[in-house]
Design an enzyme around this catalytic site. Structure first.
Site, PDB file in Angstrom:
ATOM      1  N   CYS A  72       0.769  -0.936   0.180  1.00 38.71           N
ATOM      2  CA  CYS A  72      -0.542  -0.197  -0.122  1.00 38.71           C
ATOM      3  C   CYS A  72       1.073   1.387   0.113  1.00 38.71           C
ATOM      4  CB  CYS A  72      -1.093  -0.229   1.400  1.00 38.71           C
ATOM      5  SG  CYS A  72      -2.705   1.144   1.070  1.00 38.71           S
ATOM      6  N   HIS A  92      -3.800  -5.994   0.649  1.00 44.14           N
ATOM      7  CA  HIS A  92      -3.656  -5.754   1.395  1.00 44.14           C
ATOM      8  C   HIS A  92      -3.115  -7.205   1.640  1.00 44.14           C
ATOM      9  CE1 HIS A  92      -2.595  -2.161   3.384  1.00 44.14           C
ATOM     10  NE2 HIS A  92      -3.402  -1.473   2.467  1.00 44.14           N
ATOM     11  N   GLU A 124      -1.323  -8.943   3.299  1.00 44.89           N
ATOM     12  CA  GLU A 124      -1.261  -9.753   4.682  1.00 44.89           C
ATOM     13  C   GLU A 124      -2.685  -9.616   5.801  1.00 44.89           C
ATOM     14  OE1 GLU A 124      -1.027  -6.539   4.734  1.00 44.89           O
ATOM     15  OE2 GLU A 124      -1.970  -5.549   5.251  1.00 44.89           O
TER      16      GLU A 124
END
Ligand code: MN
Length: 251
Positions: free
Chosen positions: A115, A219, A221
């Site tokens: 990001c 994202h 993660e």
């Protein structure tokens, strides 16, 4: 340490209230930490430092650098004044992370940007960003997803024969989206590895010549922890890139 590489995770400085006082506090969302550790590395949380002289010593001790999400990069970094739609900035963090990116490249430290991290990588190498997608483009795509969960929100088109394509496959892939800025002019040393097909905006970029230097606008993660294979593949490749540099190589 065994063969677990050490990954430095950059922090977000936030005013947090604890034990009766509000103080600037270095924070890293747990999802980044858990995704790195699930991929077989140690997560080392690194505070934002005003003293840039400490960057070389830090990078001697780690094998990878994860640039986490957060505030908007300051437009002064690419020669602009703040425009309508810009959000919170943190120039101290910007300066520290830019020094980290440049020094990590010199040393062959694996770099993964998420990001803001992807935008920061581009800006550090001379590229720039849209300060606000809604104000500066005619995109009709909502890049700040309104769904409560973190699941896929819009599609990206992964460019064939890129490092990203070798990890997740070329072609269309669904990703989550929590950004109001996007890379605009791409730094000379980088190539675009994914775009949003609906508006053409850059969703990932990479240095084809580096061991691992990849930034994604989404994202992974969050989705890696939820079991998404493509997201897990990104963290696995990042940790493998860090392992190849390895603790031994830094001695
Ligand atoms: Mn997006």
């Amino acid at each position: 340490m065994g063969d677990r590489p050490a990954i430095a995770l950059t922090s977000r400085t936030l005013p947090l209230r604890a034990t009766g006082k509000t103080r600037p506090t270095e924070t890293v969302a747990r999802s980044y930490i858990e995704a790195v550790e699930a991929a077989g590395a140690y997560a080392w949380l690194v505070p934002n430092a005003g003293d840039l002289d400490r960057v070389p010593a830090l990078l001697e001790r780690v094998d990878g650098l994860l640039l986490t999400g957060g505030d908007d990069p300051h437009p002064h970094l690419f020669g602009e004044e703040p425009l309508p739609g810009i959000d919170q900035v943190d120039e101290r963090r910007d300066r520290f992370e830019i020094e980290l990116v440049r020094a990590a490249r010199e040393r062959g430290v694996a770099v993964f940007g998420i990001c803001r991290g992807a935008q920061l990588m581009n800006v550090a190498l001379g590229g720039d960003i849209y300060q606000d997608i809604a104000n500066q483009t005619d995109s009709k795509v909502e890049h700040t997803q309104s769904r409560i969960d973190d699941g896929p929100w819009h599609r990206v088109e992964v460019v064939p024969e890129t490092r990203l394509a070798s990890l997740v496959g070329a072609g269309s892939m669904a990703v989550n989206s929590f950004h109001h800025q996007a890379c605009r002019r791409v730094a000379d040393e980088l190539v675009v590895s994914a775009r949003c097909p609906a508006d053409g905006l850059i969703e990932a970029l990479e240095d084809p010549g580096a061991a691992f230097f990849l930034g994604v606008q989404w994202h992974p993660e969050l989705t890696a922890l939820a079991g998404d294979p493509a997201s897990q593949a990104l963290f696995a490749a990042f940790v493998e890139g860090a392992r190849r540099r390895g603790p031994a190589a830094s001695k």
